[in-house]
Scaffold this motif. Sequence first.
Motif, PDB file in Angstrom:
ATOM      1  N   THR A  92       0.802  -1.118   0.014  1.00  0.00           N
ATOM      2  CA  THR A  92      -0.050  -0.043   0.031  1.00  0.00           C
ATOM      3  C   THR A  92       0.877   1.259   0.250  1.00  0.00           C
ATOM      4  N   VAL A  93       0.450   2.375  -0.496  1.00  0.00           N
ATOM      5  CA  VAL A  93       0.999   3.695  -0.324  1.00  0.00           C
ATOM      6  C   VAL A  93       0.716   4.101   1.191  1.00  0.00           C
ATOM      7  N   ARG A  94       1.536   4.419   1.814  1.00  0.00           N
ATOM      8  CA  ARG A  94       1.247   4.985   3.172  1.00  0.00           C
ATOM      9  C   ARG A  94       0.440   6.144   3.113  1.00  0.00           C
ATOM     10  N   PRO A  95      -0.654   6.134   3.795  1.00  0.00           N
ATOM     11  CA  PRO A  95      -1.759   7.331   3.872  1.00  0.00           C
ATOM     12  C   PRO A  95      -0.951   8.613   4.518  1.00  0.00           C
ATOM     13  N   ALA A  96      -0.007   8.329   5.525  1.00  0.00           N
ATOM     14  CA  ALA A  96       0.529   9.656   6.046  1.00  0.00           C
ATOM     15  C   ALA A  96       1.348  10.259   4.946  1.00  0.00           C
ATOM     16  N   ALA A  97       2.152   9.531   4.311  1.00  0.00           N
ATOM     17  CA  ALA A  97       2.986  10.148   3.270  1.00  0.00           C
ATOM     18  C   ALA A  97       2.037  10.711   1.954  1.00  0.00           C
ATOM     19  N   ALA A 111      -4.388  10.949   9.136  1.00  0.00           N
ATOM     20  CA  ALA A 111      -3.734   9.984   7.895  1.00  0.00           C
ATOM     21  C   ALA A 111      -2.958   9.115   8.878  1.00  0.00           C
ATOM     22  N   GLU A 112      -2.235   9.415   9.819  1.00  0.00           N
ATOM     23  CA  GLU A 112      -1.657   8.533  10.411  1.00  0.00           C
ATOM     24  C   GLU A 112      -2.364   7.359  11.340  1.00  0.00           C
ATOM     25  N   THR A 117      -4.105   1.601  10.996  1.00  0.00           N
ATOM     26  CA  THR A 117      -5.318   0.814  10.832  1.00  0.00           C
ATOM     27  C   THR A 117      -4.858  -0.147   9.522  1.00  0.00           C
ATOM     28  N   VAL A 118      -4.786   0.491   8.455  1.00  0.00           N
ATOM     29  CA  VAL A 118      -4.357  -0.243   7.245  1.00  0.00           C
ATOM     30  C   VAL A 118      -3.092  -1.276   7.666  1.00  0.00           C
TER      31      VAL A 118
END
Length: 127
Positions: A92-97, A111-112, A117-118
């Motif tokens: 996955t692409v990290r949501p925070a990034a 996002a963090e 959770t992801v």
Amino acid sequence: MLYVLESTKSVEQVGKALEEAVARHKFGVLQVHDLRASMAKKGVEFARECRIYEICNPHQAKRVLEQDMEVSTVLPCRISVYTDQEGTKLATVRPAAMIGMFGKPALQPVAEEVERTVIAIMREAAA
């Protein structure tokens, strides 16, 4: 930017486990894209398996979208389950990034939280 895990399970087994983990974490699977099947429908032969799971927690999405609708361009979160020479992988692409691209520091905590959770979902599915 990417988070990648390996699994000894098949793509099918990881997919089933992923859907169960998503539900346990109060996310939902919105769509599953089977790339090999989609390519075959277009007459393109593709040997490797790859399924992309679009997942979302509507409460978290609402929190972000109420602050910035442009974030909708990177929603929902995606987890790719695929095969390579070493076996089955989840990525996955990290949501925070990703959220960092929007220059809205107020969105970073959400996002963090989503990222944690992801990653937990992916770890559970891979195990």
